[in-house]
Design a protein around this motif. Structure first.
Motif, PDB file in Angstrom:
ATOM      1  N   UNK A   1       0.386  -1.627  -0.610  1.00  0.00           N
ATOM      2  CA  UNK A   1       0.012   0.504  -0.044  1.00  0.00           C
ATOM      3  C   UNK A   1       0.967   1.206  -0.520  1.00  0.00           C
ATOM      4  N   UNK A   2       1.938   1.243   0.928  1.00  0.00           N
ATOM      5  CA  UNK A   2       2.617   2.677   0.923  1.00  0.00           C
ATOM      6  C   UNK A   2       3.902   2.864  -0.206  1.00  0.00           C
ATOM      7  N   UNK A   3       3.910   1.787  -1.040  1.00  0.00           N
ATOM      8  CA  UNK A   3       5.104   1.677  -2.004  1.00  0.00           C
ATOM      9  C   UNK A   3       4.023   1.882  -2.993  1.00  0.00           C
ATOM     10  N   UNK A   4       2.592   1.355  -3.502  1.00  0.00           N
ATOM     11  CA  UNK A   4       1.804   1.623  -4.246  1.00  0.00           C
ATOM     12  C   UNK A   4       1.986   2.882  -4.352  1.00  0.00           C
ATOM     13  N   UNK A   5       1.120   3.519  -3.191  1.00  0.00           N
ATOM     14  CA  UNK A   5       1.434   4.962  -2.898  1.00  0.00           C
ATOM     15  C   UNK A   5       2.270   6.210  -3.235  1.00  0.00           C
ATOM     16  N   UNK A   6       4.068   6.141  -3.539  1.00  0.00           N
ATOM     17  CA  UNK A   6       4.243   6.183  -3.671  1.00  0.00           C
ATOM     18  C   UNK A   6       4.923   6.210  -4.956  1.00  0.00           C
ATOM     19  N   UNK A   7       4.229   5.215  -5.552  1.00  0.00           N
ATOM     20  CA  UNK A   7       4.384   5.267  -7.106  1.00  0.00           C
ATOM     21  C   UNK A   7       2.959   5.974  -8.277  1.00  0.00           C
ATOM     22  N   UNK A   8       1.727   6.664  -7.317  1.00  0.00           N
ATOM     23  CA  UNK A   8       0.901   7.043  -7.847  1.00  0.00           C
ATOM     24  C   UNK A   8       1.734   8.824  -7.949  1.00  0.00           C
ATOM     25  N   UNK A   9       2.292   9.085  -6.586  1.00  0.00           N
ATOM     26  CA  UNK A   9       3.192  10.483  -6.151  1.00  0.00           C
ATOM     27  C   UNK A   9       3.513  10.485  -7.554  1.00  0.00           C
ATOM     28  N   UNK A  10       4.516   9.588  -7.840  1.00  0.00           N
ATOM     29  CA  UNK A  10       5.695  10.138  -8.722  1.00  0.00           C
ATOM     30  C   UNK A  10       5.056  10.570  -9.583  1.00  0.00           C
ATOM     31  N   UNK A  11       4.509   8.875 -10.119  1.00  0.00           N
ATOM     32  CA  UNK A  11       3.575   8.898 -11.779  1.00  0.00           C
ATOM     33  C   UNK A  11       2.928  10.402 -12.121  1.00  0.00           C
ATOM     34  N   UNK A  12       2.330  10.718 -10.844  1.00  0.00           N
ATOM     35  CA  UNK A  12       1.097  12.488 -11.177  1.00  0.00           C
ATOM     36  C   UNK A  12       2.711  13.070 -11.229  1.00  0.00           C
ATOM     37  N   UNK A  13       3.321  13.360 -10.414  1.00  0.00           N
ATOM     38  CA  UNK A  13       4.794  14.220 -10.593  1.00  0.00           C
ATOM     39  C   UNK A  13       5.110  14.329 -11.930  1.00  0.00           C
ATOM     40  N   UNK A  14       5.496  13.149 -12.672  1.00  0.00           N
ATOM     41  CA  UNK A  14       5.882  12.797 -13.471  1.00  0.00           C
ATOM     42  C   UNK A  14       4.851  13.650 -15.056  1.00  0.00           C
ATOM     43  N   UNK A  15       4.008  13.542 -14.865  1.00  0.00           N
ATOM     44  CA  UNK A  15       3.011  14.052 -15.483  1.00  0.00           C
ATOM     45  C   UNK A  15       3.321  15.423 -15.637  1.00  0.00           C
ATOM     46  N   UNK A  16       2.838  16.388 -14.177  1.00  0.00           N
ATOM     47  CA  UNK A  16       3.329  17.794 -14.458  1.00  0.00           C
ATOM     48  C   UNK A  16       4.066  18.382 -14.131  1.00  0.00           C
ATOM     49  N   UNK A  17       5.891  17.652 -15.352  1.00  0.00           N
ATOM     50  CA  UNK A  17       6.619  18.151 -15.063  1.00  0.00           C
ATOM     51  C   UNK A  17       6.852  18.068 -16.470  1.00  0.00           C
TER      52      UNK A  17
ATOM     53  N   UNK B   1      14.081   6.636  12.679  1.00  0.00           N
ATOM     54  CA  UNK B   1      13.620   5.107  12.166  1.00  0.00           C
ATOM     55  C   UNK B   1      13.626   5.318  10.767  1.00  0.00           C
ATOM     56  N   UNK B   2      14.089   4.560   9.691  1.00  0.00           N
ATOM     57  CA  UNK B   2      14.489   4.652   8.524  1.00  0.00           C
ATOM     58  C   UNK B   2      13.138   3.968   7.787  1.00  0.00           C
ATOM     59  N   UNK B   3      11.922   4.494   8.528  1.00  0.00           N
ATOM     60  CA  UNK B   3      10.835   3.724   8.053  1.00  0.00           C
ATOM     61  C   UNK B   3       9.661   4.116   6.677  1.00  0.00           C
ATOM     62  N   UNK B   4       9.266   3.008   6.192  1.00  0.00           N
ATOM     63  CA  UNK B   4       7.862   2.985   6.017  1.00  0.00           C
ATOM     64  C   UNK B   4       8.858   3.378   4.478  1.00  0.00           C
ATOM     65  N   UNK B   5       8.505   4.047   3.663  1.00  0.00           N
ATOM     66  CA  UNK B   5       8.867   4.940   2.523  1.00  0.00           C
ATOM     67  C   UNK B   5      10.131   5.403   2.157  1.00  0.00           C
ATOM     68  N   UNK B   6      10.802   5.873   3.460  1.00  0.00           N
ATOM     69  CA  UNK B   6      11.451   6.310   3.940  1.00  0.00           C
ATOM     70  C   UNK B   6      13.406   5.994   3.251  1.00  0.00           C
ATOM     71  N   UNK B   7      12.100   4.958   3.511  1.00  0.00           N
ATOM     72  CA  UNK B   7      13.616   4.036   2.570  1.00  0.00           C
ATOM     73  C   UNK B   7      13.721   3.885   1.219  1.00  0.00           C
ATOM     74  N   UNK B   8      12.724   4.171   0.873  1.00  0.00           N
ATOM     75  CA  UNK B   8      12.913   4.339  -1.088  1.00  0.00           C
ATOM     76  C   UNK B   8      13.619   5.581  -1.276  1.00  0.00           C
ATOM     77  N   UNK B   9      12.999   6.578  -0.526  1.00  0.00           N
ATOM     78  CA  UNK B   9      13.368   7.999  -1.259  1.00  0.00           C
ATOM     79  C   UNK B   9      14.380   8.391  -0.132  1.00  0.00           C
ATOM     80  N   UNK B  10      15.508   7.533   0.525  1.00  0.00           N
ATOM     81  CA  UNK B  10      16.102   8.672   1.431  1.00  0.00           C
ATOM     82  C   UNK B  10      17.327   9.151   0.103  1.00  0.00           C
TER      83      UNK B  10
END
Length: 494
Positions: free
Chosen positions: A38-54, A293-302
């Protein structure tokens, strides 16, 4: 194969989206199973939306779909791979201007403006580059999917309810159990030797309430995830490198907590688990916002551009420019979490339940930041600055405040519990923020106070370490014969 090739050439297999899919999937696979789908999917949606905006902003300037895609993809690549790039420069040019933000940020700005102008004037369609990028990211995605499947198949399927050789005592009382972790609370010896403070009045207040204080208690590890996971699993951690910043070590710690032997035994005895900690349980994610703590998606985005800029340039804003609003913004997470988790604990005490309860509450106090002085007055924002991490006077003042808060929580539990509860008030490790070198043993001296309904403390001995806390508790409450581990310490690196 021709269909795939035509699909890629047509532009429908958009590398702008594929780069986001690859980045999130790679981070999810690398940190599996710590991060939820769920957290990874939400992060992906944010990045996909950011890509469309850019892409939209780029098209307004370039007025060409393909070249706008290329420029937006370049921006996303900077976001995703900036941390790795700057770390490479720092290894190759240590201490050099070329590895500093003073050089890198203006260089990136000039390079992007130059690229934008070139793409705006260009008439090329970049068909080969488009195919190359699409194929590259598709191959990388497939590789990560294969690795993810392998990891998921090799994951230990042991359920929480499994008990191994545990024989359930059907006639034993099942009191509610409250585990309260006061993060970074030092032991009596550490306070006396390093702070010239006698914490006996606080310990005596606990004794008057029926608590047994373990003399010379200590943790087994000097960082929170390692200490908590080994304590809950009643065993030392295996397969770790010994670094608090290592992702694989964090994966071991978080997985061990979710599958800990303590939770298995409690589940076998019919306990209902309540998570008011900074860690995730199975089916019960932490209510706390991610902090140190490096928890949730911060491990991906660090390692992303925004995360590194916030951490390193933001750190400069906090420690050098002393911007009050920014300091309060980045330093208030722990206070908000403490208030939330304490409130949830107090509410849960008042809830009647047919099943016995196990409530784990983790308060980041008296750990830095030092929010209050001994009178309960909020400290000025300057004391939330990192340079006050080693300020002994600020720490002792906050410790006095923390003592009152902990006693208040204990009293609230004792007063409102339906039946006499078990309360374990302890710390995960000792004080670490010393301004100068000290004997490593001081990192481990901690607080360990136990309240049992029948006051049978015979198994809680002098010099006991956290790893034996629940073995001693279950042997006392449920007549188990769990082995005790050697009371040793392992000093880990940051």
């Amino acid at each position: 194969m021709n269909r795939i090739t035509n699909f890629i050439k047509s532009g429908r297999a958009c590398y702008l989206h594929l780069i986001s899919v690859f980045f999130v999937l790679h981070g999810y696979t690398e940190n599996y199973p710590i991060i939820s789908v769920k957290d990874a999917g939400l992060l992906l949606l944010i990045y996909l939306a950011a890509g469309l905006v850019l892409f939209g902003l780029s098209w307004l300037i370039i007025r060409n779909r393909i070249r706008a895609h290329l420029f937006a993809t370049c921006l996303m690549a900077i976001q995703f791979f900036f941390g790795a790039f700057i770390d490479f420069l720092r290894i190759q040019f240590p201490g050099s201007l070329f590895s500093s933000y003073t050089f890198i940020l203006p260089f990136l700005m000039i390079a992007l403006i130059t690229l934008l102008l070139l793409l705006r004037k260009s008439s090329r369609i970049f068909s080969q580059l488009k195919v190359y990028l699409s194929v590259l990211f598709l191959l990388l995605i497939v590789t990560d999917l294969v690795l993810l499947v392998y990891k998921s198949l090799s994951q230990d399927p042991t359920p929480v309810a499994a008990t191994g050789n545990i024989q359930v005592c059907k006639d034993c009382p099942k009191p509610d159990i409250y585990l309260i972790i006061a993060d970074g609370y030092p032991g009596l010896k550490s306070l006396r030797d390093n702070f010239n403070m006698d914490n006996t009045p606080f310990l005596d207040s606990l004794r008057k309430r029926g608590f047994h204080i373990v003399d010379s208690s200590h943790s087994n590890y000097n960082f929170t995830p390692f200490s908590v996971s080994s304590m809950l699993d009643m065993n030392f951690l295996t397969g770790i490198k010994g670094r608090n910043s290592d992702k694989s070590d964090m994966a071991v710690c978080y997985t061990t907590i979710k599958n800990s032997h303590t939770f298995r035994i409690l589940s076998a005895y019919g306990y209902e688990l309540f998570n008011y900690s900074i860690f995730d349980f199975k089916g019960q994610p932490s209510l706390a916002k991610p902090t140190f703590l490096p928890s949730r998606t911060s491990l991906i985005t660090a390692q992303t551009f925004t995360a590194r800029l916030t951490k390193e340039v933001g750190f400069h804003l906090v420690t050098t420019l002393h911007l009050e609003r920014f300091i309060r913004f980045v330093r208030m997470y722990d206070l908000d979490n403490n208030n939330l988790l304490k409130k949830e604990t107090q509410q849960q005490v008042r809830v009647k339940s047919k099943a016995p309860k196990f409530v784990y509450t983790h308060l980041v106090m008296p750990h830095y930041p030092y929010y209050y002085d001994s009178s309960g007055q909020a400290n000025p924002y300057t004391l939330l600055d990192d340079k006050y991490r080693s300020n002994k006077n600020a720490f002792i003042s906050y410790l006095h405040y923390s003592n009152r808060q902990l006693l208040g929580l204990v009293d609230d539990i004792r007063k409102n519990a339906i039946t006499p509860p078990v309360i374990l008030l302890m710390s995960d490790h000792g004080f670490r923020e010393f301004p100068g070198p000290v004997a490593p043993s001081y990192y481990f001296y901690n607080l360990n106070a136990i309240l049992l309904p029948d006051s049978n403390y015979s198994l809680f001995y002098t010099g006991m370490s956290n790893i034996n806390q629940f073995s001693a508790l279950f042997n006392t409450l449920f007549n188990q014969q769990l082995p005790l581990r050697k009371d040793s310490t392992s000093e880990l690196k940051d």
